[in-house]
Design an enzyme around this catalytic site. Structure first.
Site, mmCIF file in Angstrom:
data_model
loop_
_atom_site.group_PDB
_atom_site.id
_atom_site.type_symbol
_atom_site.label_atom_id
_atom_site.label_comp_id
_atom_site.label_asym_id
_atom_site.label_seq_id
_atom_site.Cartn_x
_atom_site.Cartn_y
_atom_site.Cartn_z
ATOM 1 N N TYR B 157 0.855 -1.184 0.000
ATOM 2 C CA TYR B 157 0.000 0.000 0.000
ATOM 3 C C TYR B 157 0.897 1.243 0.000
ATOM 4 O O TYR B 157 2.036 1.202 0.466
ATOM 5 C CB TYR B 157 -0.914 -0.002 1.224
ATOM 6 C CG TYR B 157 -1.935 -1.125 1.174
ATOM 7 C CD1 TYR B 157 -3.224 -0.898 0.713
ATOM 8 C CD2 TYR B 157 -1.581 -2.422 1.540
ATOM 9 C CE1 TYR B 157 -4.155 -1.935 0.640
ATOM 10 C CE2 TYR B 157 -2.503 -3.460 1.467
ATOM 11 C CZ TYR B 157 -3.785 -3.210 1.007
ATOM 12 O OH TYR B 157 -4.691 -4.242 0.922
ATOM 13 N N TYR B 192 -0.289 -10.712 -1.051
ATOM 14 C CA TYR B 192 0.896 -10.209 -0.337
ATOM 15 C C TYR B 192 0.941 -10.809 1.069
ATOM 16 O O TYR B 192 -0.107 -11.196 1.605
ATOM 17 C CB TYR B 192 0.870 -8.671 -0.255
ATOM 18 C CG TYR B 192 -0.321 -8.084 0.464
ATOM 19 C CD1 TYR B 192 -0.324 -7.957 1.858
ATOM 20 C CD2 TYR B 192 -1.460 -7.666 -0.222
ATOM 21 C CE1 TYR B 192 -1.422 -7.431 2.524
ATOM 22 C CE2 TYR B 192 -2.566 -7.140 0.448
ATOM 23 C CZ TYR B 192 -2.534 -7.029 1.809
ATOM 24 O OH TYR B 192 -3.618 -6.514 2.486
ATOM 25 N N ARG B 213 -2.042 -13.131 2.203
ATOM 26 C CA ARG B 213 -3.437 -12.783 1.969
ATOM 27 C C ARG B 213 -3.716 -12.884 0.472
ATOM 28 O O ARG B 213 -2.899 -12.447 -0.351
ATOM 29 C CB ARG B 213 -3.722 -11.325 2.395
ATOM 30 C CG ARG B 213 -3.554 -11.075 3.898
ATOM 31 C CD ARG B 213 -4.575 -10.034 4.329
ATOM 32 N NE ARG B 213 -5.910 -10.580 4.123
ATOM 33 C CZ ARG B 213 -7.018 -9.857 3.984
ATOM 34 N NH1 ARG B 213 -6.942 -8.529 3.995
ATOM 35 N NH2 ARG B 213 -8.185 -10.425 3.792
ATOM 36 N N HIS B 216 -7.017 -8.688 -3.174
ATOM 37 C CA HIS B 216 -8.342 -8.124 -2.895
ATOM 38 C C HIS B 216 -8.332 -6.623 -3.088
ATOM 39 O O HIS B 216 -7.302 -5.966 -2.958
ATOM 40 C CB HIS B 216 -8.780 -8.456 -1.465
ATOM 41 C CG HIS B 216 -7.800 -7.975 -0.425
ATOM 42 N ND1 HIS B 216 -6.682 -8.712 -0.084
ATOM 43 C CD2 HIS B 216 -7.762 -6.851 0.315
ATOM 44 C CE1 HIS B 216 -5.989 -8.039 0.845
ATOM 45 N NE2 HIS B 216 -6.621 -6.905 1.097
ATOM 46 N N HIS B 218 -10.207 -3.276 -1.441
ATOM 47 C CA HIS B 218 -11.009 -2.847 -0.290
ATOM 48 C C HIS B 218 -12.113 -1.889 -0.723
ATOM 49 O O HIS B 218 -11.889 -1.042 -1.601
ATOM 50 C CB HIS B 218 -10.134 -2.087 0.722
ATOM 51 C CG HIS B 218 -9.134 -2.920 1.439
ATOM 52 N ND1 HIS B 218 -9.381 -3.476 2.673
ATOM 53 C CD2 HIS B 218 -7.878 -3.281 1.114
ATOM 54 C CE1 HIS B 218 -8.307 -4.130 3.077
ATOM 55 N NE2 HIS B 218 -7.374 -4.037 2.150
#
Lengths: 282, 282
Positions: B157, B192, B213, B216, B218
Site C-alpha cells: 500500500y 501479499y 493474503r 483483494h 477494499h
C-alpha cells in the site's frame, strides 16, 4: 470449504495449524483459540471494546523495561500467576504450600551466619524469624539453603531504590545444619501497593480493586534430594490478607507475629517449612 | 474465606470486582477471567510456557509504532478481528457481507470522476471495476460514497512506501448518481504477506502457517439512510483464497476477473453492493 463464519470460527482457525507444528504447541494454541473465541462470543465484544483491548495490550507492552514487567503484573492481577503456580506445584498433603515468586528476587544474595540481621538500613521494627526445615516424615533437612527477601519499612525492595537502599538490604541466605533449624533477624515487613501508575493500575481502578499486597516475607528453599519450595509467610492480622492484589495468600502461610522475648527485636515469629523429598521419577 | 485455590480461582478473582465497577465492564472482565483460567486449566500451562507467553506479549507490544500495530496483526491472525466483525455486523439475508477493515485505510482520499484511474505509479495490470449500489429491494442508492483502496503491483500500500509510491496511489472515492452505478479503473491487485518479521510472523511459522493474503480490493460504502459497509472483493482463482492469513474471505465476496473488452484495461470485474437501509431504531 472452511471460509470463516461466526458459527465455525474456532474450527476454521484451528484447522489451519500445519502438520509440522509441535504437538504440544498445537494443543496450547488450539485451546487458546477455543477459549478466546468463546469469550468474545459470550460477551459479544463490541468493536469499541476491541479497540480498547488493543490499546490496553499495546500500552502494557510499551511500558515494560528492564525494571518493570507490566505483563507479569497483569498476570498477577488476574490471578493467572497464582493459577499457573497452583497447577505446577500441587503439593502433597502436609508439605508447605507455594505462592507466587514475584518480580523482586535477586540471585546471589550473601550467605549469612545463622541468626544474622538482614535489615541494613536501620528502618523498621526488628523481628526474629525462626523454625525448622523438615521433610514429610518430620525429619530435619540438612544443608537446606533458606533464601529470604522482603521490602523495607517504606514498602520498597532494595532493587526498587538503587542508591537509596544499601545493596542486599533485607536479603540473605541461611544454610541449615543437621537439626534443620534456621533463624535470622529481619524487619516485620509492611504492606505495599503493586506499581499502579500504568495500564494495570488503571484496570484495577476501573474494576474497583485496590493495588495493595499484605505484608509478607519471601522464602525460597532448596535442599539436596528435595523439591524446591517458593513461598511467602504472611503477617497475621494484616488488613489486606483477604484482598491481596495478586491473590497470593493461603491460610496455611499466615503466621503469628508475637512480641519478642527481649530487645533488640520487637517481634518474633516461628514457621516450620515441610519439603517433599524427590522420588526417583522426579 | 475466599483464599485462592486451583478449584475456585475464577470465583475468587471475579469476586473481588468492586461494587463501583461499570456493569458492562464487570461482565466483560468476568467473562475474560472465566475463559482465561479455563484455558490455563485445560492445557495445564507450564511455568516455562507462561514465561514464553509473557515474553511474546511484551515483544508484541514493544514492536508497535506509528506505522505498525502488531496486536491488531495478532488479532487478525487468530481470527479475532473477523469474529468481532461477524458479531457486530450480522447482515440481513441478501445484503453484501462484511470483512475486516485492515490497517491500511486512510481518511481523506480524493473524490474522483466516475471511471477514473486510481493507479498512479504505472505498475500492474489495469482492471475496470464496475457495478451498482443497491438496497435490499433492488433500488439504486444515490449519493453513496464508494471509498476504495488496494496494494500496488509489488504488494504494498502507498502508506507502506512513503516517498516511493505517489500519495493516494490506488485510492479514491466515487459518488453514485441516481442510477447507483459506480466504475473506476485500478489494477488487478496481487496477493501479499502480512508483516512477518515480528512476533506474529514467528508464531505463524511455529504453527506451520504462511502469512499470505489473497489479492483483494477494499471497499467502504457509506450512503444517506444506509448502514455503512466495509468489505473486500477478492480476485477469483487466487491461490490463497482458502488460506487467507487473516481469515477474511467469504464465498460471496469472490469475484470473477475477466479479460477486458478493449485496451487500455486488461481485466474487468463486476460487483453489485447491496446495502441495508437504516430502520428508525438504528
Amino acid at each position: 470449504m472452511d471460509y470463516f463464519s461466526e458459527e465455525t470460527s474456532t474450527d476454521t482457525v484451528n484447522g489451519r495449524i500445519g502438520a509440522t507444528a509441535d504437538p504440544r504447541l498445537r494443543l496450547v494454541m488450539t485451546g487458546l483459540v477455543e477459549h478466546l473465541h468463546a469469550f468474545i462470543k459470550d460477551v459479544e465484544l463490541t468493536e469499541a471494546e476491541w479497540r480498547v483491548a488493543i490499546d490496553f495490550l499495546t500500552r502494557t507492552g510499551q511500558i515494560c523495561s528492564g525494571n518493570r514487567q507490566e505483563f507479569i503484573l497483569l498476570s498477577d492481577a488476574l490471578g493467572v500467576s497464582m493459577l499457573v503456580d497452583a497447577i505446577n506445584h500441587r503439593t502433597s498433603v502436609g508439605a508447605t504450600e507455594t505462592t507466587v515468586f514475584g518480580p523482586f528476587h535477586v540471585e546471589g544474595a550473601p550467605e549469612r551466619e545463622m541468626g544474622a540481621v538482614i535489615s541494613l538500613d536501620g528502618k523498621g521494627e526488628l523481628c526474629l524469624y525462626q523454625g525448622r526445615v523438615l521433610d514429610l516424615d518430620g525429619q530435619p533437612v540438612e544443608d537446606a539453603l533458606v533464601d529470604v527477601w522482603s521490602d523495607n519499612a517504606d514498602g520498597f525492595y532494595d532493587v526498587q531504590q538503587p542508591g537509596i537502599q544499601p545493596q542486599w538490604n533485607n536479603r540473605g541466605i541461611f544454610r541449615t545444619g543437621a537439626d534443620g533449624h534456621y533463624a535470622f533477624r529481619g524487619i516485620r515487613p509492611v504492606s505495599y501497593p503493586i506499581p499502579d501508575d500504568g495500564p494495570v493500575g488503571q484496570m484495577l481502578a476501573a474494576i474497583g480493586r485496590h493495588p495493595w499486597r499484605p505484608a509478607h516475607m519471601h522464602f525460597r528453599l532448596t535442599a539436596p534430594g528435595c523439591k524446591p519450595l517458593i513461598t511467602h509467610i504472611f503477617v497475621g492480622g494484616d488488613s489486606y490478607l483477604t484482598s491481596d492484589a495478586v491473590f497470593g495468600v493461603k491460610q496455611s502461610l499466615i503466621a503469628d507475629f508475637l512480641p519478642a522475648d527481649a530487645p533488640p527485636e520487637r517481634w518474633q515469629t516461628r514457621f516450620d517449612f515441610i519439603l517433599e523429598r524427590l522420588s526417583p521419577s522426579d
